[in-house]
Design an enzyme around this catalytic site. Structure first.
Site, PDB file in Angstrom:
ATOM      1  N   LYS A 140       0.815  -1.210   0.000  1.00  0.00           N
ATOM      2  CA  LYS A 140       0.000   0.000   0.000  1.00  0.00           C
ATOM      3  C   LYS A 140       0.858   1.274   0.000  1.00  0.00           C
ATOM      4  O   LYS A 140       0.561   2.240  -0.671  1.00  0.00           O
ATOM      5  CB  LYS A 140      -0.890  -0.029   1.247  1.00  0.00           C
ATOM      6  CG  LYS A 140      -2.093   0.872   1.211  1.00  0.00           C
ATOM      7  CD  LYS A 140      -3.110   0.545   2.302  1.00  0.00           C
ATOM      8  CE  LYS A 140      -2.620   0.909   3.682  1.00  0.00           C
ATOM      9  NZ  LYS A 140      -3.681   0.852   4.709  1.00  0.00           N
ATOM     10  N   LYS A 141       1.939   1.259   0.824  1.00  0.00           N
ATOM     11  CA  LYS A 141       2.683   2.509   1.055  1.00  0.00           C
ATOM     12  C   LYS A 141       4.148   2.460   0.632  1.00  0.00           C
ATOM     13  O   LYS A 141       4.892   3.417   0.867  1.00  0.00           O
ATOM     14  CB  LYS A 141       2.635   2.868   2.553  1.00  0.00           C
ATOM     15  CG  LYS A 141       1.236   3.033   3.128  1.00  0.00           C
ATOM     16  CD  LYS A 141       1.298   3.324   4.628  1.00  0.00           C
ATOM     17  CE  LYS A 141      -0.069   3.300   5.258  1.00  0.00           C
ATOM     18  NZ  LYS A 141      -0.028   3.213   6.727  1.00  0.00           N
TER      19      LYS A 141
END
Ligand code: C2G
Length: 131
Positions: free
Chosen positions: A45-46
């Site tokens: 996600k990051k």
């Protein structure tokens, strides 16, 4: 009626905002189930791993007196499966997610609580970095 509540989060660098949301979620029912996002999910996600490793994040969340069951959230796409698997009556999240999980209102009640103001993991990391 006794209700099962489910919530999700990373709970990295655990702080009082996390305690407050878990406490609020617990107040909705008699069992609180928490999906702690895995390190891999966070990386996808990051593009960075959380500061605390997943086993430690899980252990911290599990140690809260008002948390009954914990598990690793391996994929953001599996929310419906998790809700059904854990037989949750209510999905509760902070209001930074407001509207995002309304699609599950066909299988459970969806509740958003106001975030605790002025505290976040990102902010803590920035403060520590600047010291
Ligand atoms: N939270 C809050 N107040 C804060 C900070 C966080 O109420 N000051 C809440 C968030 O709204 C969320 C929970 O704490 O409901 C966990 O927040 P994070 O650890 O930031 O997790 P998040 O990135 O929201 O992960 O499937 C969804 C993800 O796993 C959610």
């Amino acid at each position: 009626m006794s209700k099962r509540v489910i919530t999700f989060g990373t709970f990295d660098v655990f702080h009082v905002g996390h305690v407050n949301i878990l406490e609020r979620c617990a107040s909705l029912g008699h069992t609180l189930i928490v999906g702690v996002s895995s390190d891999k999910l966070n990386f996808n996600k990051k593009q960075r791993y959380p500061i605390y490793k997943e086993n430690d994040r899980l252990k911290i969340v599990q140690s809260m007196s008002f948390v009954d069951e914990v598990f690793f959230e391996e994929s953001l796409e599996k929310k419906r499966e998790y809700i059904e698997f854990f037989k949750a009556d209510i999905l509760a999240m902070g209001d930074d997610w407001k509207g995002k999980f309304d699609e599950f209102s066909d299988i459970c009640e969806v509740v958003y609580f106001p975030r605790t103001p002025s505290i976040s993991t990102t902010e803590i990391i920035e403060i520590v970095k600047s010291i």
